[in-house]
Scaffold this motif. Structure first.
Motif, short mmCIF file in Angstrom:
data_model
loop_
_atom_site.label_atom_id
_atom_site.label_comp_id
_atom_site.label_asym_id
_atom_site.label_seq_id
_atom_site.Cartn_x
_atom_site.Cartn_y
_atom_site.Cartn_z
N THR A 79 0.84 -1.20 0.00
CA THR A 79 0.00 0.00 0.00
C THR A 79 0.87 1.25 0.00
N PHE A 80 0.44 2.26 -0.78
CA PHE A 80 1.19 3.50 -0.87
C PHE A 80 0.33 4.66 -0.38
N GLN A 81 1.00 5.65 0.21
CA GLN A 81 0.37 6.89 0.64
C GLN A 81 1.23 8.07 0.21
N ASP A 82 0.59 9.18 -0.12
CA ASP A 82 1.30 10.44 -0.31
C ASP A 82 1.18 11.24 0.97
N ALA A 83 2.29 11.73 1.45
CA ALA A 83 2.31 12.50 2.69
C ALA A 83 2.71 13.94 2.41
N ILE A 84 2.01 14.88 3.01
CA ILE A 84 2.32 16.30 2.91
C ILE A 84 2.81 16.76 4.27
N LEU A 85 4.00 17.30 4.34
CA LEU A 85 4.57 17.82 5.57
C LEU A 85 4.79 19.31 5.39
N LEU A 86 3.92 20.12 6.01
CA LEU A 86 4.02 21.57 5.92
C LEU A 86 4.94 22.08 7.01
N SER A 87 5.88 22.94 6.62
CA SER A 87 6.87 23.44 7.57
C SER A 87 6.22 24.39 8.56
N ASN A 88 6.60 24.22 9.83
CA ASN A 88 6.16 25.14 10.88
C ASN A 88 7.13 26.31 11.04
N GLY A 89 8.20 26.31 10.26
CA GLY A 89 9.15 27.42 10.30
C GLY A 89 10.28 27.24 11.28
N ASP A 90 10.28 26.15 12.02
CA ASP A 90 11.33 25.93 13.02
C ASP A 90 12.01 24.57 12.84
N GLY A 91 11.81 23.97 11.68
CA GLY A 91 12.38 22.66 11.44
C GLY A 91 11.45 21.52 11.77
N THR A 92 10.26 21.84 12.28
CA THR A 92 9.24 20.82 12.51
C THR A 92 8.16 20.95 11.44
N PHE A 93 7.31 19.93 11.34
CA PHE A 93 6.34 19.87 10.26
C PHE A 93 5.00 19.36 10.76
N SER A 94 3.93 19.78 10.07
CA SER A 94 2.59 19.25 10.30
C SER A 94 2.29 18.26 9.19
N GLN A 95 1.89 17.04 9.57
CA GLN A 95 1.73 15.98 8.60
C GLN A 95 0.27 15.71 8.26
N SER A 96 0.05 15.35 6.99
CA SER A 96 -1.23 14.82 6.54
C SER A 96 -0.95 13.84 5.42
N THR A 97 -1.83 12.85 5.24
CA THR A 97 -1.61 11.82 4.23
C THR A 97 -2.89 11.57 3.44
N PHE A 98 -2.73 11.02 2.25
CA PHE A 98 -3.85 10.55 1.45
C PHE A 98 -3.37 9.41 0.56
N ALA A 99 -4.28 8.54 0.18
CA ALA A 99 -3.92 7.38 -0.64
C ALA A 99 -3.38 7.84 -1.98
#
Length: 701
Positions: free
Chosen positions: A181-201
């Motif tokens: 199974t594969f997923q595409d993940a989006i990691l939006l930068s928080n500006g400090d080197g951390t990220f907010s994650q979301s995924t979709f098939a």
């Protein structure tokens, strides 16, 4: 050339210069397209130079110390390497020693971006074995801060850096795998080197580019269902995406596992180029298919597929850039690449292949489907991420290549540019008699020499045997691309291999030849000293001419027969440089009534050598007992006897000497055979291999 930082995506989209690529099952890196300059044809490249980096298996490029030179970062994915390396570039295109930074894992892919918006390039390295990403923020001086590890919900097999929400900070796009199974993940930068994650098939393949020309990065996801299906996800400019109305098909029903984006037809719309291959095992067999999807500017495409072909790059990852500086985008790749090379049954040399864009969505691969390729250096890694990157590492305006080879980085500099590089050194000889011949050599640079010319430094590995009568430099005049010079030679008592080196602008090229002692013709020796004379020239033997020592270039021995009507030899035989002998064929043309000696001779310079072939008279008697020809079928049937019971073969010929077949021994001196001949066939000649002949009429049926 300073490579553009990959975080300012909106600006790059406006210039249609953003290119991101995907590598099957492994990794992704970003290439911002190389400088486009005055139109050039096919560039030449300097030999690869390796710079150590522990376990380097993927690479990306960017200016990490702010000096205007493009540097290289590697993901060191070999087991136990545990980190990334930065190799800063010197002004001459050479690389400084690797600066190693620990990630706590063995990363298999790496991308570059400004993740905290401070104007310094940062690094993100993905490890598909630990399901993590390590983010290392850059200090702007070629060093990186300690890694921050981000846990993922799957194994990252592809990674991109792009400003998805247009906030001036680079975000990440990943393809993650869990089982099948594969997923595409989006990691939006928080500006400090951390990220907010979301995924979709999603499927296995992703390309990031602005496909509808609205200044917002979109996604092309491909490999739907493990096949050629693809669809566009339009970026909303806030890190979210809207699906296009319908998917589309890229090409043949193979796994779509290599794709890149670029404006290949110059209409301002983003296009796709890709190759279908079925895994590294298939690449080892070099089977693939290409396609081009020309964008309409609204997220739809006109797809052109070549079918199964060998007209593409065929490597393990694709790279887009204007590599010949003609203003048209090209595609390059390492072929076959570390994975396929490891799986191949036969040794294969890695090369960098380029197909040159024609500006209309088509590509030139060279005359006779021979791709433009040049040495890329050896590789030790089995599976790598995106190993090939491009940048103007030496700042001369021409894009160079670098690729992660498993143990380091191989840099391949473009010989074109201003100033150009030394691209080739050639000599017109391989074996020369010392003191008797002067060797001519030519030094070539990639582009016309600058003002004052290019002064090429010359050296010899053995100045006593090979020297430069006009001095140890040769000047390529301003505006020219080559110059020829002489190399003198001295007498030698034994073969002396000599290497000639030329050096200019930080690049060394070499050529070699051998200085040899004088040689002469020693002998002519026949393999058989006697042969039966045969009608139709059926009998032949070989002969060898031998020299007293290795032959020089262009050695030709003249041959002669004392009776050319009976025994034929070639007019001459060439002896390959460096060898001491050559073989030729001696043909007996016809029968003789008495044993006849014939002298076969060879001559070279003032020396002649010879051997004697005795052409033997027949020792048997052949008689025709049946000869029939069925005209409607074109079939002959012939029977005969031979007085020599040891003979095993009789040939069937026309009176003009055309060999139609053989009669097979039936035992007891009897022979029989059949064959097909278009005719007419009214008379026949039989020829025994003991010399006997018989001629007679053929009855027509």
């Amino acid at each position: 050339m300073k490579q553009n930082s990959p975080d300012k995506l909106s600006e790059l989209n406006q210039r249609q210069k953003k290119t991101v690529r995907h590598l099957l099952g492994l990794a992704i890196a970003i290439l911002v397209l190389a400088i486009t300059a005055v139109g050039q044809s096919v560039p030449s490249f300097a030999p690869p130079v390796n710079y150590p980096a522990p376990g380097a298996s993927a690479a990306a490029a960017g200016d990490f110390d702010g000096d205007g030179h493009v540097d290289i970062v590697t993901a060191n994915g070999a087991p136990g390497s545990h980190g990334v390396s930065i190799l800063l570039t010197n002004s001459d295109g050479s690389l400084q020693a690797a600066r190693n930074f620990v990630t706590g894992s063995d990363p298999t892919a790496v991308v570059v971006g400004d993740f905290n918006g401070d104007g310094h390039l940062d690094v993100a390295a993905a490890d598909k074995t630990t399901n993590t990403i390590s983010v290392l923020l850059g200090n702007g001086d070629g060093t990186l801060q300690p890694a921050t590890t981000i846990a993922l919900s799957g194994s990252p097999i592809s990674i991109f850096a792009s400003d998805l929400n247009i906030d001036g900070k680079s975000d990440l796009v990943l393809v993650q795998q869990t089982g099948l199974t594969f997923q595409d993940a989006i990691l939006l930068s928080n500006g400090d080197g951390t990220f907010s994650q979301s995924t979709f098939a999603g499927p296995i393949g992703v390309v990031v580019a602005d496909f509808n020309s609205d200044g917002k990065p979109d996604l092309c996801v491909y490999g739907l269902g493990g096949g050629p299906g693809a669809e566009i996800k339009f970026g909303n400019g806030d890190g979210t995406f809207t699906d296009a109305p319908a998917p589309f098909t890229l090409g043949l029903p193979f796994e779509a596992n290599l794709a890149v984006a670029g404006d290949f037809n110059g209409d301002g719309n983003m296009d796709l180029y890709g190759e279908f291959v079925s895994g590294a095992a298939t690449r080892a067999g070099f089977v693939f298919s290409t396609y081009t999807a020309l964008g309409n500017g609204d997220g739809t495409f006109n797809v052109i597929s070549t079918g199964v072909t060998s007209s593409g790059v065929g490597g393990e990852n694709l790279l887009v850039g204007d590599f010949n500086r003609d203003g048209k985008l090209d595609v390059a790749g390492v072929f076959p690449g570390p994975a396929a090379r490891s799986l191949s049954r036969t040794p294969i040399v890695n090369t960098i292949r380029i197909i040159y864009g024609q500006g209309d969505g088509t590509f030139s691969i060279g005359a006779g489907n021979v791709r433009f390729a040049f040495p890329a250096g050896d590789s030790t890694a089995m599976f790598t991420g995106a190993p090939l990157v491009s940048g103007d590492f030496d700042g001369n305006g021409a894009p160079d290549f670098a690729w992660a080879s498993g143990s380091g980085v191989n840099v391949v500099r473009n010989a074109n540019g201003n100033p150009p590089l030394l691209s080739h050194l050639s000599v017109n000889s391989t074996f020369v008699v010392g003191g008797e011949k002067t060797v001519s050599a030519t030094a070539t640079i990639g582009d016309p020499a600058p003002a004052g010319g290019a002064v090429i430094a010359l050296s010899s590995s053995d100045p006593a045997a090979a020297f430069f009568p006009s001095g140890s430099t040769v000047t390529i005049p301003e505006g020219s691309t080559s110059a020829t010079f002489d190399i003198g030679t001295a007498a030698e008592a034994a073969v002396d291999p000599v290497s000639i080196a030329a050096s200019w602008n930080g690049v060394n090229q070499s050529a070699s030849f051998n200085v040899i002692p004088p040689f002469s013709l020693s002998s002519v020796k026949l393999f058989s000293s006697s042969l039966f004379g045969m009608f139709g020239g059926l009998n032949a033997t070989s002969a060898t001419v031998t020299l007293s020592g290795p032959a020089g270039d262009g050695t030709v021995v003249t041959l002669a027969s004392s009776n050319p009507a009976l025994v034929a030899v070639p007019a001459s035989v060439s002896i390959a440089p460096g060898t001491t002998s050559a073989t030729f064929t001696v043909h007996v043309l016809t029968n003789v009534q008495l044993n006849t000696p014939v002298t076969i001779s060879g001559s070279y310079q003032a020396t002649t050598a010879s051997d004697i072939l005795t052409v033997l008279a027949a020792t048997d008697t052949v008689r025709i007992t049946k000869a029939e020809y069925v005209v409607s079928k074109g079939q002959w049937t012939i029977e005969a006897t031979d007085s020599d019971l040891t003979n095993t073969r009789i040939d069937v010929l026309t009176p003009g000497g055309q060999d139609l077949g053989v009669l097979v021994s039936q035992g007891g001196g009897k022979f029989k055979g059949q064959g097909i001949f278009a005719g007419p066939f009214t008379s026949v000649v039989l020829q025994s291999f003991k010399g006997g002949t018989a001629a007679g009429a053929v009855s027509q049926k």
